[in-house]
Each structure stands twice: as structure tokens, then as C-alpha cells.
Design a protein around this motif. Structure first.
Motif, PDB file in Angstrom:
ATOM      1  N   GLU A 121       0.819  -1.208   0.000  1.00  0.00           N
ATOM      2  CA  GLU A 121       0.000   0.000   0.000  1.00  0.00           C
ATOM      3  C   GLU A 121       0.857   1.265   0.000  1.00  0.00           C
ATOM      4  O   GLU A 121       0.526   2.240  -0.660  1.00  0.00           O
ATOM      5  CB  GLU A 121      -0.970  -0.004   1.190  1.00  0.00           C
ATOM      6  N   GLU A 122       1.956   1.251   0.756  1.00  0.00           N
ATOM      7  CA  GLU A 122       2.846   2.418   0.809  1.00  0.00           C
ATOM      8  C   GLU A 122       3.621   2.596  -0.498  1.00  0.00           C
ATOM      9  O   GLU A 122       4.121   3.682  -0.779  1.00  0.00           O
ATOM     10  CB  GLU A 122       3.815   2.297   1.985  1.00  0.00           C
ATOM     11  N   LEU A 123       3.704   1.547  -1.285  1.00  0.00           N
ATOM     12  CA  LEU A 123       4.404   1.598  -2.563  1.00  0.00           C
ATOM     13  C   LEU A 123       3.539   2.222  -3.664  1.00  0.00           C
ATOM     14  O   LEU A 123       4.062   2.797  -4.614  1.00  0.00           O
ATOM     15  CB  LEU A 123       4.818   0.177  -2.956  1.00  0.00           C
ATOM     16  N   LYS A 124       2.223   2.138  -3.526  1.00  0.00           N
ATOM     17  CA  LYS A 124       1.309   2.616  -4.572  1.00  0.00           C
ATOM     18  C   LYS A 124       1.549   4.064  -4.996  1.00  0.00           C
ATOM     19  O   LYS A 124       1.582   4.355  -6.187  1.00  0.00           O
ATOM     20  CB  LYS A 124      -0.149   2.416  -4.149  1.00  0.00           C
ATOM     21  N   PRO A 125       1.724   5.027  -4.072  1.00  0.00           N
ATOM     22  CA  PRO A 125       1.926   6.418  -4.496  1.00  0.00           C
ATOM     23  C   PRO A 125       3.200   6.646  -5.308  1.00  0.00           C
ATOM     24  O   PRO A 125       3.320   7.653  -5.995  1.00  0.00           O
ATOM     25  CB  PRO A 125       2.000   7.202  -3.182  1.00  0.00           C
ATOM     26  N   VAL A 126       4.142   5.719  -5.261  1.00  0.00           N
ATOM     27  CA  VAL A 126       5.385   5.854  -6.019  1.00  0.00           C
ATOM     28  C   VAL A 126       5.098   5.700  -7.519  1.00  0.00           C
ATOM     29  O   VAL A 126       5.778   6.282  -8.351  1.00  0.00           O
ATOM     30  CB  VAL A 126       6.444   4.834  -5.538  1.00  0.00           C
ATOM     31  N   GLY A 127       4.063   4.940  -7.850  1.00  0.00           N
ATOM     32  CA  GLY A 127       3.633   4.806  -9.235  1.00  0.00           C
ATOM     33  C   GLY A 127       4.535   3.974 -10.118  1.00  0.00           C
ATOM     34  O   GLY A 127       4.750   4.302 -11.278  1.00  0.00           O
ATOM     35  N   LEU A 128       5.036   2.877  -9.592  1.00  0.00           N
ATOM     36  CA  LEU A 128       5.895   1.999 -10.383  1.00  0.00           C
ATOM     37  C   LEU A 128       5.040   1.062 -11.236  1.00  0.00           C
ATOM     38  O   LEU A 128       3.924   0.716 -10.874  1.00  0.00           O
ATOM     39  CB  LEU A 128       6.815   1.201  -9.455  1.00  0.00           C
ATOM     40  N   LYS A 129       5.582   0.636 -12.379  1.00  0.00           N
ATOM     41  CA  LYS A 129       4.819  -0.155 -13.350  1.00  0.00           C
ATOM     42  C   LYS A 129       4.763  -1.662 -13.088  1.00  0.00           C
ATOM     43  O   LYS A 129       3.758  -2.282 -13.407  1.00  0.00           O
ATOM     44  CB  LYS A 129       5.376   0.078 -14.754  1.00  0.00           C
TER      45      LYS A 129
END
Length: 161
Positions: A121-129
Motif C-alpha cells: 500500500e505504501e508503494l502505490k503512491p510511487v507509481g511503479l509499473k
């Protein structure tokens, strides 16, 4: 230099040490030797996937470069380093590095390995593909009940104090 005695199925780059896994086979190389070890395993047609355990460091760059040059898929395990709190620490330095260096490398990954729902969930805002999967780290329930064996640790790792 890296040595292997049987087919390597997975090469793991863990910040400073590369371990190639196949049942109980370990291939260890000197610090910062990830690229050479991955390239050697790839050249011998031994590596099928590279699993990189770090971000914000040279090891990601070396592992991704070697895997891509050898045309081997790779997985990145940020181990919480791309979470909300770590991204805020030294953000003035991490934000541009992520935008211009790290993002492009991670976006070439076959997947990102998170160890918890919170990490994902904390990774989502980073916007990785790459797709993200969760594989928790197993910990036995009685782990905190174990008493540390400092004598054995000191004998096996004399450099520790």
C-alpha cells in the motif's frame, strides 16, 4: 570469483553479497561483485531469474544492469525502503534520484516483491509499473523466546564486537 557446482535457478543480490540459490547451493562473491557474478551465472546459462534485495544503493544498479545485459528477468524486493517514512528521510535527495535513476530501473523489473500488505500500500503512491506480489517473511512464533548465543556468534564472526 564466483563458483557454482550445479544449475542455479535464482541469483539473489543482497546489498553487497550475491547468493545464487539452487536447493542448498550458495554462490558468494565479494562486496560490489553483483554485476560480475550475475553476468557469469548468465553466461553459463545458470541463472533463470535475479532477485534484487535493495533500493537506493549501487546494488540495484549493478543487479539490474547485469540482468538486463544477460536478458534475465529480475525481481526487486525493496524491503520497506520505498515506504512512506523512508521516502521522507532525505527526500530532497531521494526524490530526484527516484525520478531520474531508480524509477527507470525498477520499472524494467518483472515484479516487485513486498513482504506485507502495508508495504504494498505504501508503494502505490510511487507509481511503479511492475506487478507487485506479497510473499511474507516467515517467522516462528517462539523467536522472541530464544536466548542469544553470543559465544557461538563471536566464534563464527570474530570481527563483531
Amino acid at each position: 570469483m564466483a563458483r557454482a557446482s550445479s544449475r542455479i535457478r535464482l541469483v539473489v543480490a543482497i546489498g553487497g553479497c550475491v547468493i545464487a540459490l539452487s536447493t542448498l547451493l550458495f554462490l558468494k562473491v565479494e562486496s560490489n561483485g553483483e554485476k560480475a557474478a550475475i553476468a557469469a551465472a548468465a553466461a553459463a546459462k545458470q541463472a533463470e531469474i535475479v532477485h534484487i534485495h535493495t533500493t537506493w544503493r549501487y546494488h540495484l544498479l549493478a543487479g539490474v544492469t547485469a540482468a538486463r545485459e544477460a536478458n534475465i528477468p529480475f525481481i526487486v524486493r525493496p524491503a520497506g525502503n520505498l515506504g512512506t517514512v523512508p521516502r521522507r528521510q532525505k527526500a530532497w535527495m531521494k526524490w530526484p534520484y527516484m525520478q531520474f535513476v531508480e524509477r527507470a530501473r525498477i520499472n524494467h523489473a518483472a515484479a516487485i516483491h513486498c513482504t506485507s500488505i502495508m508495504e504494498r500500500e505504501e508503494l502505490k503512491p510511487v507509481g511503479l509499473k511492475p506487478r507487485v506480489f506479497i510473499a511474507p517473511q516467515p517467522v516462528e512464533a517462539d523467536l522472541l523466546e530464544l536466548k542469544p548465543d553470543f559465544a557461538t556468534l563471536s566464534a563464527q564472526c570474530p570481527g563483531l564486537r
